[in-house]
Design a protein around this motif. Structure first.
Motif, PDB file in Angstrom:
ATOM      1  N   ALA A 394       0.912  -1.220  -0.245  1.00  0.00           N
ATOM      2  CA  ALA A 394      -0.047   0.121   0.088  1.00  0.00           C
ATOM      3  C   ALA A 394       0.770   1.249   0.049  1.00  0.00           C
ATOM      4  O   ALA A 394       1.844   1.214   0.604  1.00  0.00           O
ATOM      5  CB  ALA A 394      -0.954   0.004   1.307  1.00  0.00           C
ATOM      6  N   MET A 395       0.461   2.387  -0.781  1.00  0.00           N
ATOM      7  CA  MET A 395       0.987   3.599  -0.635  1.00  0.00           C
ATOM      8  C   MET A 395       0.059   4.753  -0.754  1.00  0.00           C
ATOM      9  O   MET A 395      -0.772   4.668  -1.653  1.00  0.00           O
ATOM     10  CB  MET A 395       2.290   3.678  -1.873  1.00  0.00           C
ATOM     11  CG  MET A 395       2.914   4.699  -2.095  1.00  0.00           C
ATOM     12  SD  MET A 395       4.109   4.635  -3.484  1.00  0.00           S
ATOM     13  CE  MET A 395       5.346   3.808  -2.902  1.00  0.00           C
ATOM     14  N   TYR A 396       0.414   5.858  -0.052  1.00  0.00           N
ATOM     15  CA  TYR A 396      -0.270   7.033  -0.098  1.00  0.00           C
ATOM     16  C   TYR A 396       0.776   8.279  -0.494  1.00  0.00           C
ATOM     17  O   TYR A 396       1.717   8.459   0.169  1.00  0.00           O
ATOM     18  CB  TYR A 396      -0.941   7.303   1.220  1.00  0.00           C
ATOM     19  CG  TYR A 396      -1.730   8.297   1.350  1.00  0.00           C
ATOM     20  CD1 TYR A 396      -3.004   8.234   1.089  1.00  0.00           C
ATOM     21  CD2 TYR A 396      -1.414   9.840   1.595  1.00  0.00           C
ATOM     22  CE1 TYR A 396      -4.080   9.489   0.700  1.00  0.00           C
ATOM     23  CE2 TYR A 396      -2.462  10.823   1.456  1.00  0.00           C
ATOM     24  CZ  TYR A 396      -3.520  10.762   1.177  1.00  0.00           C
ATOM     25  OH  TYR A 396      -4.156  11.888   1.172  1.00  0.00           O
ATOM     26  N   GLY A 397       0.198   8.731  -1.648  1.00  0.00           N
ATOM     27  CA  GLY A 397       1.184  10.001  -2.114  1.00  0.00           C
ATOM     28  C   GLY A 397       0.637  11.385  -1.762  1.00  0.00           C
ATOM     29  O   GLY A 397       1.532  12.324  -2.091  1.00  0.00           O
ATOM     30  N   GLY A 398      -0.702  11.546  -1.287  1.00  0.00           N
ATOM     31  CA  GLY A 398      -1.015  12.789  -1.052  1.00  0.00           C
ATOM     32  C   GLY A 398      -2.624  12.902  -1.717  1.00  0.00           C
ATOM     33  O   GLY A 398      -3.390  11.733  -1.977  1.00  0.00           O
ATOM     34  N   THR A 399      -3.144  13.963  -1.599  1.00  0.00           N
ATOM     35  CA  THR A 399      -4.558  14.220  -1.862  1.00  0.00           C
ATOM     36  C   THR A 399      -5.104  13.913  -3.271  1.00  0.00           C
ATOM     37  O   THR A 399      -6.241  13.802  -3.715  1.00  0.00           O
ATOM     38  CB  THR A 399      -5.254  15.374  -1.444  1.00  0.00           C
ATOM     39  OG1 THR A 399      -4.455  16.668  -2.167  1.00  0.00           O
ATOM     40  CG2 THR A 399      -4.966  15.553   0.141  1.00  0.00           C
ATOM     41  N   GLY A 400      -3.994  13.840  -4.262  1.00  0.00           N
ATOM     42  CA  GLY A 400      -4.337  13.418  -5.725  1.00  0.00           C
ATOM     43  C   GLY A 400      -3.339  14.521  -6.605  1.00  0.00           C
ATOM     44  O   GLY A 400      -2.945  15.670  -6.170  1.00  0.00           O
ATOM     45  N   GLN A 401      -2.864  14.113  -7.719  1.00  0.00           N
ATOM     46  CA  GLN A 401      -2.087  14.745  -8.408  1.00  0.00           C
ATOM     47  C   GLN A 401      -2.619  16.139  -8.820  1.00  0.00           C
ATOM     48  O   GLN A 401      -1.828  17.186  -9.337  1.00  0.00           O
ATOM     49  CB  GLN A 401      -1.602  14.016  -9.680  1.00  0.00           C
ATOM     50  CG  GLN A 401      -0.635  12.874  -9.389  1.00  0.00           C
ATOM     51  CD  GLN A 401      -0.242  12.181 -10.576  1.00  0.00           C
ATOM     52  OE1 GLN A 401      -0.863  12.032 -11.426  1.00  0.00           O
ATOM     53  NE2 GLN A 401       1.236  11.751 -10.319  1.00  0.00           N
ATOM     54  N   GLN A 402      -3.984  16.238  -8.903  1.00  0.00           N
ATOM     55  CA  GLN A 402      -4.451  17.557  -9.412  1.00  0.00           C
ATOM     56  C   GLN A 402      -4.263  18.587  -8.150  1.00  0.00           C
ATOM     57  O   GLN A 402      -4.137  19.959  -8.562  1.00  0.00           O
ATOM     58  CB  GLN A 402      -5.936  17.391  -9.623  1.00  0.00           C
ATOM     59  CG  GLN A 402      -6.799  17.251  -8.051  1.00  0.00           C
ATOM     60  CD  GLN A 402      -6.597  15.944  -7.567  1.00  0.00           C
ATOM     61  OE1 GLN A 402      -6.127  14.967  -8.248  1.00  0.00           O
ATOM     62  NE2 GLN A 402      -7.244  15.569  -6.552  1.00  0.00           N
ATOM     63  N   ASP A 403      -3.834  18.020  -6.974  1.00  0.00           N
ATOM     64  CA  ASP A 403      -3.577  19.237  -5.889  1.00  0.00           C
ATOM     65  C   ASP A 403      -2.067  19.073  -5.601  1.00  0.00           C
ATOM     66  O   ASP A 403      -1.525  20.424  -5.274  1.00  0.00           O
ATOM     67  CB  ASP A 403      -4.311  18.490  -4.531  1.00  0.00           C
ATOM     68  CG  ASP A 403      -5.853  18.755  -4.685  1.00  0.00           C
ATOM     69  OD1 ASP A 403      -6.322  19.401  -5.441  1.00  0.00           O
ATOM     70  OD2 ASP A 403      -6.237  17.670  -4.220  1.00  0.00           O
ATOM     71  N   HIS A 404      -1.392  18.187  -5.580  1.00  0.00           N
ATOM     72  CA  HIS A 404      -0.051  18.006  -5.320  1.00  0.00           C
ATOM     73  C   HIS A 404       0.385  16.842  -6.231  1.00  0.00           C
ATOM     74  O   HIS A 404       0.438  15.705  -6.316  1.00  0.00           O
ATOM     75  CB  HIS A 404      -0.014  17.558  -3.776  1.00  0.00           C
ATOM     76  CG  HIS A 404       1.756  17.727  -3.423  1.00  0.00           C
ATOM     77  ND1 HIS A 404       2.684  16.853  -3.556  1.00  0.00           N
ATOM     78  CD2 HIS A 404       2.412  18.876  -2.891  1.00  0.00           C
ATOM     79  CE1 HIS A 404       3.863  17.252  -2.893  1.00  0.00           C
ATOM     80  NE2 HIS A 404       3.356  18.412  -2.569  1.00  0.00           N
ATOM     81  N   TRP A 405       1.159  17.443  -7.252  1.00  0.00           N
ATOM     82  CA  TRP A 405       1.737  16.558  -8.524  1.00  0.00           C
ATOM     83  C   TRP A 405       3.018  15.422  -7.728  1.00  0.00           C
ATOM     84  O   TRP A 405       2.458  14.138  -8.271  1.00  0.00           O
ATOM     85  CB  TRP A 405       2.522  17.605  -9.542  1.00  0.00           C
ATOM     86  CG  TRP A 405       2.982  16.617 -10.443  1.00  0.00           C
ATOM     87  CD1 TRP A 405       4.262  16.383 -10.883  1.00  0.00           C
ATOM     88  CD2 TRP A 405       1.988  16.202 -11.666  1.00  0.00           C
ATOM     89  NE1 TRP A 405       4.449  15.678 -12.181  1.00  0.00           N
ATOM     90  CE2 TRP A 405       2.916  15.396 -12.501  1.00  0.00           C
ATOM     91  CE3 TRP A 405       0.734  15.911 -11.828  1.00  0.00           C
ATOM     92  CZ2 TRP A 405       2.594  14.762 -13.785  1.00  0.00           C
ATOM     93  CZ3 TRP A 405       0.307  15.540 -12.946  1.00  0.00           C
ATOM     94  CH2 TRP A 405       1.099  14.920 -13.971  1.00  0.00           C
ATOM     95  N   ALA A 406       3.645  15.680  -7.094  1.00  0.00           N
ATOM     96  CA  ALA A 406       4.903  14.973  -6.712  1.00  0.00           C
ATOM     97  C   ALA A 406       4.371  14.234  -5.481  1.00  0.00           C
ATOM     98  O   ALA A 406       3.521  14.676  -4.535  1.00  0.00           O
ATOM     99  CB  ALA A 406       5.993  15.615  -6.211  1.00  0.00           C
ATOM    100  N   SER A 407       4.616  12.798  -5.519  1.00  0.00           N
ATOM    101  CA  SER A 407       4.245  12.024  -4.289  1.00  0.00           C
ATOM    102  C   SER A 407       4.884  11.970  -3.250  1.00  0.00           C
ATOM    103  O   SER A 407       6.148  12.298  -3.196  1.00  0.00           O
ATOM    104  CB  SER A 407       4.290  10.359  -4.817  1.00  0.00           C
ATOM    105  OG  SER A 407       3.960   9.563  -3.926  1.00  0.00           O
ATOM    106  N   ASN A 408       4.229  12.543  -2.064  1.00  0.00           N
ATOM    107  CA  ASN A 408       4.704  12.573  -0.895  1.00  0.00           C
ATOM    108  C   ASN A 408       5.467  11.248  -0.280  1.00  0.00           C
ATOM    109  O   ASN A 408       6.258  11.246   0.647  1.00  0.00           O
ATOM    110  CB  ASN A 408       3.702  12.964   0.286  1.00  0.00           C
ATOM    111  CG  ASN A 408       3.314  14.274  -0.096  1.00  0.00           C
ATOM    112  OD1 ASN A 408       3.921  15.263  -0.448  1.00  0.00           O
ATOM    113  ND2 ASN A 408       1.924  14.487  -0.010  1.00  0.00           N
ATOM    114  N   ALA A 409       5.051  10.111  -0.679  1.00  0.00           N
ATOM    115  CA  ALA A 409       5.568   8.829  -0.346  1.00  0.00           C
ATOM    116  C   ALA A 409       7.061   8.689  -0.699  1.00  0.00           C
ATOM    117  O   ALA A 409       7.853   8.142  -0.258  1.00  0.00           O
ATOM    118  CB  ALA A 409       4.793   7.604  -0.838  1.00  0.00           C
ATOM    119  N   LEU A 410       7.436   9.413  -2.045  1.00  0.00           N
ATOM    120  CA  LEU A 410       8.768   9.152  -2.554  1.00  0.00           C
ATOM    121  C   LEU A 410       9.566  10.508  -2.720  1.00  0.00           C
ATOM    122  O   LEU A 410      10.785  10.627  -2.965  1.00  0.00           O
ATOM    123  CB  LEU A 410       8.380   9.224  -4.110  1.00  0.00           C
ATOM    124  CG  LEU A 410       7.531   7.944  -4.371  1.00  0.00           C
ATOM    125  CD1 LEU A 410       7.351   7.761  -5.965  1.00  0.00           C
ATOM    126  CD2 LEU A 410       8.168   6.512  -4.148  1.00  0.00           C
TER     127      LEU A 410
END
Length: 771
Positions: A394-410
């Motif tokens: 499982a991985m969570y990158g943020g609220t969505g690329q429309q809001d925050h393009w780069a993944s917070n997990a990476l």
């Protein structure tokens, strides 16, 4: 004549021949010497003459001419042998299919984002910007750059570093007819086809083909899609400055995208932007006065492509990033035709997304910027790994690329804080390091828990504060065990410990555990004990999964398989060899169970599982981490304070209208909610810690005993415990070159701390914090 007379006559003839030979060779009185010297001279002259016979200038030039003619003949033959092919299968571009671990489809990349434009629909200044960036001699050359091609062929043969140098025609041929392989065969084909294309097509047609087939990042192929993706306009509306950025972008689309570029990458693309404009002036296509007033125009924020909403975009980017690390180019991925099965478990993925929503997003008010200004800055990222397989489930990158393009997990622009402390402990245990008074460092070893206490034995002054400047004691003694120091994340103890182990040794252990050697590692500074390097959630999940896996290296992977009709993918080796001893790993795990049972991680304590954990909060509370694991699952949850639009790191204090947001607050709550859901219905196990070694039980000295014996200069780990400590003076706290936030790791007051806890029992067992 008798036989005797015949012999005498023969001897006389031999004597006359010998005399003539001596005279010819210039022999002296010593006839033997004359013969020897004369023979040597003849040998030398004969040798020189033999070399000249084989290596005369005529022969060297003749050989070179023959080889040149053969090369030309070969190229001529190749020219007639190689036909200009139809557009390659990759130029038509298929979809990629991404699947969950159970085979269900996550998304397809869909229709390629490309719109072909004729050259007369592309502004003249945009055309010239691309020529200025890539190939100033484009309008005059024959379609090939022989020197550049020679370098590329040599690099392909020797495996050297790749470099540019191709003409626009060659790049068009590579994009439209061939592929991105760096092989000699492909390079030679590129040369021949480029020559043919240059003869058969007009320059404007070639330029249009190049600008329509190039990949610009953001899933944009061609200048029209790029204009829309980066500036929200059609290609015919691009300004000179915008055109210069798009032309500069082609050199490294993923690295130079302003939305995700590091400070270094922003500098590089700005330099290339200026290079393009300066070349346009040099070419006579831009007035120097007008050029002087031009400034870089930042592109708009990227938008999620159809099918990439929610977490899908982040998962696909994580998979693509792993493929690139394994040698598949961005162009080869974007060309399509891949069926990529991820390791993501759809049920666990849903559980993680729900946990973040319930425990964080539902408590934030992102709309009311006046009442809750901090809430606009909150970003969350998480990675969950199966320690037995190394699979990211499982991985969570943020609220969505429309809001925050780069993944917070990476992302790697934030520090892991005190979640790095177990690496310091692991290094101490692995190397059998010793304290300042020469005693082995174990979980039962004693250290001074005084806040702001200067470290001893370091050439770099450092005196970190503990959270809330709390002094930790055992009764009236300032000494506490390493276990207690880990439970409460005592900065002063771990700062001294890393000096005892030596920071460079700790770094080696960190790299062995899977952390990356990025710029900024403070190799010789004790501040490294507080996690002052950069890392992402995947790396930290790998480190803790290695602890969980009894010391066998775990390299988290998100790709289960990747199949393509014409290509092969080499998967990540998720489980490697022994990174640290099993005894070291198991001891670290046992210590970290104490963080959950009696320390800053107590918020996740549950009868549903056994857990080991570490909290982490960075300086000024700009990041908060909770890294914890059960025998079945390792999960890292992190929060980052990022100012929208600027990317500036800002504090998380005040999140959801509360106070300081540390690792034991929202991240721990997300971790617990997710882990309970992910392990629901699973028969959970307890850690197998038979190899754990807590060290000899110890008693702190009486209050009258000076603690200086435990803070003297650290002997080398190989030195016997009888080494006498130094009495050198400790540095002044004000001289500290790096003073972290006095917050330790916990996001809340630690109820276990007390200035007067009871003395330990006579057995000297680990001192439990007071409840």
């Amino acid at each position: 004549m008798g036989r005797a007379e015949a012999r005498r006559a023969q001897q006389q003839r031999g004597t006359r021949r010998t005399t003539r030979g001596r005279a010819a060779n210039g022999a002296g009185a010593d006839g033997g010497s004359g013969r020897t010297d004369g023979g040597s001279g003849r040998a030398k002259k004969a040798g020189k003459a033999g070399i000249r016979r084989f290596f005369t200038w005529k022969k060297i030039l003749g050989t070179f001419a023959c080889l040149t003619l053969l090369g030309i003949a070969g190229l001529v033959g190749l020219y007639f042998y190689v036909d200009k092919p139809d557009p390659n299968a990759e130029a038509t571009l298929q979809s990629n299919v991404y699947k969950f671990s159970d085979g269900s489809v996550i998304t397809r990349t869909g229709k390629v984002n490309r719109e072909i434009l004729p050259i007369d629909k592309i502004p003249k200044h945009t055309q010239e910007a691309f020529i200025a960036a890539e190939n100033k001699s484009f309008r005059e050359d024959s379609g090939v750059d022989v020197k550049g091609l020679g370098r590329a062929v040599l690099q392909a043969v020797t495996g050297g570093r790749k470099s540019g140098g191709s003409t626009i025609t060659q790049q068009y041929v590579k994009n439209y007819y061939l592929n991105q392989d760096q092989t000699v065969t492909r390079k030679l084909k590129e040369l021949v086809i480029s020559l043919k294309v240059d003869q058969e097509m007009e320059k404007p047609e070639i330029l249009a083909g190049y600008m329509n087939t190039s990949y610009f990042g953001r899933n944009a192929y061609g200048v029209q899609a790029a204009a829309q993706a980066y500036y929200g306009v059609n290609a015919d509306q691009l300004t000179i400055e915008q055109s210069a950025y798009l032309a500069a972008l082609l050199q490294a689309p993923s690295q130079y995208d302003w939305a995700v570029a590091s400070d270094t990458s922003k500098t590089l693309v700005t330099d290339r932007f200026n290079y393009v404009l300066n070349n346009m002036v040099e070419m006579g296509e831009l007035d120097a006065g007008k050029r002087a007033g031009m400034k870089f125009q930042e592109p708009i924020k990227p938008k999620a492509a159809p099918g990439m909403e929610g977490q899908k975009g982040y998962l696909i980017e994580a998979a693509n990033a792993e493929m690139r690390r394994q040698g598949v180019s961005a162009e080869q991925i974007q060309a399509g035709g891949w069926t990529i099965q991820l390791t993501i478990d759809p049920k666990k993925q849903a559980a993680l997304e729900k946990a973040v929503q319930d425990e964080l997003e539902a408590k934030l008010d992102r709309k009311d910027t006046k009442r809750r200004p901090v809430d606009q800055n909150v970003q969350a990222g998480a990675t969950s790994v199966d320690p037995k397989t190394g699979h990211i489930v499982a991985m969570y990158g943020g609220t969505g690329q429309q809001d925050h393009w780069a993944s917070n997990a990476l992302r790697t622009d934030f520090q892991p804080g005190s979640t790095f402390k177990p690496v310091v402990l692991a290094s101490a245990l692995q190397l059998k390091s010793r304290t300042q008074d020469g005693k082995p460092i174990t979980p039962n070893a004693l250290y001074d828990g005084t806040s702001g206490r200067p470290v001893v034995g370091s050439s770099v002054p450092f005196s970190p504060q503990n959270q809330d400047q709390q002094d930790y004691k055992t009764g009236d003694s300032p000494l506490i065990t390493v276990q207690k120091a880990t439970n409460s994340s005592v900065n002063s103890v771990y700062a001294q410990m890393i000096v005892d182990v030596k920071p460079q040794n700790v770094k080696k252990t960190a790299l062995a555990l899977g952390m990356k050697d990025r710029k900024g590692w403070p190799e010789d500074k004790p501040a490294m004990s507080l996690g002052t390097m950069s890392a992402n959630t995947v790396e930290m999940a790998g480190v803790y999964a290695t602890f969980d896996n009894h010391g066998k290296l775990v390299t988290p992977t998100i790709i289960k398989s990747a199949k393509h009709a014409y290509r092969e993918y080499k998967p990540v080796q998720a489980i490697g060899s022994q990174a640290i001893d099993s005894a070291t790993a198991d001891t670290v795990t046992k210590v970290l169970t104490g963080v959950v049972n009696d320390g800053s991680g107590s918020a996740v304590k549950s009868s549903a599982y056994q857990a080991a954990a570490k909290t982490g909060t960075t300086e000024s509370n700009v990041a908060a981490w909770f890294t914890a694991y059960t025998p079945e699952l390792v999960t890292v949850v992190a929060m980052f304070g990022e100012e929208p639009g600027t990317g500036k790191q800002v504090t998380l204090t005040g999140t959801a209208g509360g106070g300081r947001a540390g690792g034991s607050s929202f991240p721990a709550e997300i971790w617990k909610a997710y882990t309970l859901a992910a392990l629901k219905g699973v028969k959970t196990a307890e850690f197998d810690l038979e190899d754990a070694d807590m060290g000899e039980p110890v008693l702190p000295p009486s209050p009258k005993t000076s603690p200086s014996a435990t803070v003297s200069r650290s002997p080398d780990p190989s030195t016997s415990s009888s080494t006498k400590p130094s009495t050198s003076t400790s540095p002044n706290p004000s001289q500290s070159s790096t003073r972290p936030d006095p917050t330790g790791s916990s996001g809340r007051p630690d109820p276990t701390r007390s200035s007067t806890p009871p003395l330990p029992p006579p057995s000297g067992t680990i001192i439990p914090p007071r409840q």
